[in-house]
Write a protein that holds these residues in place. Structure first.
Motif, PDB file in Angstrom:
ATOM      1  N   LEU A   1      16.342  25.774  18.855  1.00 42.71           N
ATOM      2  CA  LEU A   1      15.195  26.643  18.568  1.00 42.71           C
ATOM      3  C   LEU A   1      15.287  27.956  19.346  1.00 42.71           C
ATOM      4  CD1 LEU A   1      12.281  24.017  18.659  1.00 42.71           C
ATOM      5  CD2 LEU A   1      13.278  25.081  16.636  1.00 42.71           C
ATOM      6  N   ASP A   2      16.017  27.914  20.475  1.00 44.49           N
ATOM      7  CA  ASP A   2      16.077  29.068  21.388  1.00 44.49           C
ATOM      8  C   ASP A   2      17.503  29.222  21.882  1.00 44.49           C
ATOM      9  OD1 ASP A   2      15.604  31.058  23.238  1.00 44.49           O
ATOM     10  OD2 ASP A   2      14.589  29.748  24.672  1.00 44.49           O
ATOM     11  N   ASN A   3      18.405  29.943  21.194  1.00 49.24           N
ATOM     12  CA  ASN A   3      18.115  30.747  20.040  1.00 49.24           C
ATOM     13  C   ASN A   3      19.369  30.804  19.166  1.00 49.24           C
ATOM     14  OD1 ASN A   3      18.061  34.123  19.411  1.00 49.24           O
ATOM     15  ND2 ASN A   3      16.413  32.864  18.633  1.00 49.24           N
TER      16      ASN A   3
ATOM     17  N   ASP B   1      23.212  36.862  27.853  1.00 41.00           N
ATOM     18  CA  ASP B   1      22.553  36.543  29.129  1.00 41.00           C
ATOM     19  C   ASP B   1      21.050  36.788  29.050  1.00 41.00           C
ATOM     20  OD1 ASP B   1      22.699  39.291  28.916  1.00 41.00           O
ATOM     21  OD2 ASP B   1      23.324  39.631  30.984  1.00 41.00           O
ATOM     22  N   GLU B   2      20.483  36.541  27.862  1.00 42.90           N
ATOM     23  CA  GLU B   2      19.045  36.772  27.667  1.00 42.90           C
ATOM     24  C   GLU B   2      18.218  35.922  28.616  1.00 42.90           C
ATOM     25  OE1 GLU B   2      15.004  36.065  25.954  1.00 42.90           O
ATOM     26  OE2 GLU B   2      16.561  34.632  26.432  1.00 42.90           O
ATOM     27  N   GLU B   3      18.658  34.702  28.845  1.00 44.51           N
ATOM     28  CA  GLU B   3      17.848  33.779  29.663  1.00 44.51           C
ATOM     29  C   GLU B   3      17.842  34.159  31.136  1.00 44.51           C
ATOM     30  OE1 GLU B   3      15.860  31.814  28.467  1.00 44.51           O
ATOM     31  OE2 GLU B   3      16.544  31.065  26.546  1.00 44.51           O
ATOM     32  N   VAL B   4      18.692  35.109  31.512  1.00 41.60           N
ATOM     33  CA  VAL B   4      18.757  35.504  32.925  1.00 41.60           C
ATOM     34  C   VAL B   4      18.719  37.033  33.079  1.00 41.60           C
ATOM     35  CG1 VAL B   4      19.865  33.418  33.807  1.00 41.60           C
ATOM     36  CG2 VAL B   4      21.282  35.239  32.855  1.00 41.60           C
TER      37      VAL B   4
ATOM     38  N   ILE C   1      11.012  23.773  23.850  1.00 39.91           N
ATOM     39  CA  ILE C   1      11.739  25.010  24.176  1.00 39.91           C
ATOM     40  C   ILE C   1      11.785  25.128  25.705  1.00 39.91           C
ATOM     41  CG2 ILE C   1      11.734  27.528  23.945  1.00 39.91           C
ATOM     42  CD1 ILE C   1      10.253  27.199  21.288  1.00 39.91           C
ATOM     43  N   HIS C   2      12.959  25.130  26.271  1.00 42.92           N
ATOM     44  CA  HIS C   2      13.192  25.040  27.725  1.00 42.92           C
ATOM     45  C   HIS C   2      12.840  23.650  28.246  1.00 42.92           C
ATOM     46  CE1 HIS C   2      13.226  29.628  28.780  1.00 42.92           C
ATOM     47  NE2 HIS C   2      13.764  29.385  27.602  1.00 42.92           N
ATOM     48  N   GLY C   3      12.428  22.719  27.369  1.00 41.21           N
ATOM     49  CA  GLY C   3      12.072  21.364  27.794  1.00 41.21           C
ATOM     50  C   GLY C   3      13.110  20.370  27.299  1.00 41.21           C
TER      51      GLY C   3
HETATM   52 ZN   LIG Z   1      14.564  30.861  26.321  1.00 42.36          ZN
END
Ligand SMILES: [Zn+2]
Ligand SMILES: CCCCCCCC/C=C\CCCCCCCC(=O)N[C@@H](CC(N)=O)C(=O)O
Ligand SMILES: [Zn+2]
Length: 488
Positions: free
Chosen positions: A141-143, A175-178, A449-451
């Motif tokens: 879902l991400d992403n 590197d969107e998540e960071v 999402i993130h879980g």
């Molecule tokens: Zn995310």
């Protein structure tokens, strides 16, 4: 054969009103069958995990780059598409349209994911297993769903010899998540150096929301026209270390724990009434039955009541105020040593009506202990609000495509994204940034999402491909004035 019938199902969908001809063409069949959703499962298996800007999985990111070249050969060999690798692992595709008078737009997604330890997952998070009609795993879902769907839709169009009229860019950050500092930020600088101005951008963000509001039975699409600001804040307490057999009255751990507990127990002010939320609720009002429709249409009177109701649920609460999440805590070196230092990280999401400075002042007032030091790690203000009126090309194209692909969704509203996206690095190129995933989201899938147990149904992924397939063509059509959404 399950895979084949799923692909054929897509070809049989009759609601593709605008460009049905392309889907019905048998020439497409073999390409759809071989590519329709296996590419996503393969993408999930590559563990492109980002831990911090300095700690990304370079091997996996390189493999991911090879992977997309392999599964989407036409995209990467087409003469009017330029492919550039930016910041080592991000990808920028420039699709040159046939009509240079049309202003280009940009589609975005990212290939990195947040960590996913195996614990608690029904299916190992990087197995990309398909079970019970769902593709399971981190990134579904991400992403990686969006990234693969964009490329897959383009591959399908190219295999049909489709030549876009309007140029567009595809920016795939790694590197969107960071922070996006090595991916999106560099792509943005490059495009700025090339004097590019974009008509609009579409990135990840909000969804078709289902089950988030009590008494609202119908799903509605929420296109995020802004996103919250953010502060990552490190709190630190330093005390003299010593022997634990004779502890002082207060330790670094105790002082810091009390400080973060005060932060958790003291919500930031409710800012209901400022920012795009009022617009969201007013446009949603007609979806409710009496008396909620009257209440939401008269927020000048019922605002305080609605704001209190929204506070009660932790997701809607995030829409009415700046939130404070305690995400990391670190202290202690040995069981019998009074620790010299204790540190905590607080992840703050700033309501559109506040600024970084205002929130920092509030945080310091709540902590109210000068033994606690504050270090701002990263911070940015809430993002500007993009237009959602009848002249707003990107918003209207999204609305049009939503209504075609999801005819059962009768309401499309502008809203705010409570998470952050790479699109925030592109405010130098456009004032029209829209954050929307063409997928249904339920509260349970929001938690994934993130879980744990992140997953996407195979039809949902297929529909996402179809959405982009049609969106690209809609962006090429001559634009007519958009009808009013709520006309009788
Ligand atoms: Zn995310
Ligand atoms: C009245 C309407 C009720 C609406 C309920 C809102 C439901 C929320 C729906 C979707 C929000 C999902 C947010 C996903 C954004 C994901 C992006 C992300 O993870 N970004 C990271 C990294 C970064 N760029 O900072 C983040 O930490 O935010
Ligand atoms: Zn994301």
């Amino acid at each position: 054969m399950k895979r084949r019938s799923a692909a054929l199902e897509i070809l049989n969908l009759k609601e593709l009103s605008v460009h049905r001809g392309l889907w019905e063409n048998q020439w497409l069949l073999s390409s759809v069958i071989s590519h329709l959703y296996t590419p996503l499962t393969g993408a999930i298996r590559i563990p492109t995990v980002s831990f911090s800007p300095e700690n990304v999985n370079a091997t996996a990111l390189a493999e991911f780059g090879e992977y997309i070249r392999t599964v989407f050969p036409t995209v990467f060999k087409t003469s009017f598409i330029r492919h550039e690798v930016i910041g080592e692992y991000s990808h920028l595709l420039t699709v040159r349209g046939s009509d240079p008078s049309l202003q280009p737009y940009m589609l975005m997604a990212h290939s990195d994911v947040v960590p996913a330890p195996d614990e608690g997952w029904e299916v190992p998070p990087f197995s990309g297993l398909e079970r019970d009609g769902f593709i399971h795993g981190r990134g579904t879902l991400d992403n990686k769903n969006s990234l693969m769907a964009i490329l897959q839709a383009l591959e399908l169009l190219l295999n049909r010899n489709y030549i876009p009229r309007r140029s567009f860019f595809i920016a795939l950050g790694h590197d969107e998540e960071v922070s996006g500092q090595n991916g999106a930020q560099k792509i943005s600088a490059l495009l700025q150096a090339r004097d590019i101005k974009l008509a609009f951008i579409v990135d990840e963000g909000n969804f078709i929301l289902d089950g988030f509001i009590p008494h609202l039975k119908k799903p509605f699409a929420m296109i995020a026209v802004s996103e919250k600001g953010s502060i990552n804040l490190r709190l630190e307490v330093n005390m003299t270390p010593g022997h634990s057999s004779a502890p002082p009255k207060e330790t670094s751990i105790g002082i810091l724990a009390a400080a973060v507990s005060r932060l958790e127990q003291t919500p930031m002010p409710n800012m209901f009434g400022s920012g795009p939320l009022k617009m969201t609720l007013q446009e949603l009002a007609h979806e409710f039955s009496f008396p909620a429709n009257i209440i939401l249409s008269n927020l000048w009177l019922f605002g305080p009541l609605v704001s209190r109701l929204m506070e009660r649920n932790y997701i809607t609460n995030a829409l009415v105020r700046t939130t404070t999440a305690l995400t990391m805590f670190n202290a202690g070196v040995k069981v019998n040593v009074i620790p010299p230092v204790a540190q905590a990280i607080i992840n703050i999401r700033i309501h559109p009506a506040q600024t970084v400075q205002e929130v920092l002042d509030l945080v310091k007032n709540i902590v109210a202990d000068n033994r606690v030091q504050f270090h701002v790690l990263t911070a940015f203000d809430p993002l500007p609000v993009s237009p959602s009126d009848h002249q707003a090309l990107g918003y209207q194209l999204l609305r049009q495509t939503i209504q075609s692909i999801f005819p059962e969704v009768s309401t499309v509203v502008p809203g705010i994204c409570i998470g952050n996206t790479d699109s925030r690095h592109y405010t130098n190129l456009t004032t029209s940034i829209y954050r929307f995933n063409p997928l249904y989201l339920h509260p349970q899938s929001f938690r994934s999402i993130h879980g744990i147990n992140e997953k996407i149904s195979v039809p949902a992924y297929e529909t996402q491909v179809k959405f982009i397939f049609e969106f690209i063509q809609n962006a090429d059509a001559d634009q007519e004035p958009a009808p009013h959404q709520h006309e009788l």
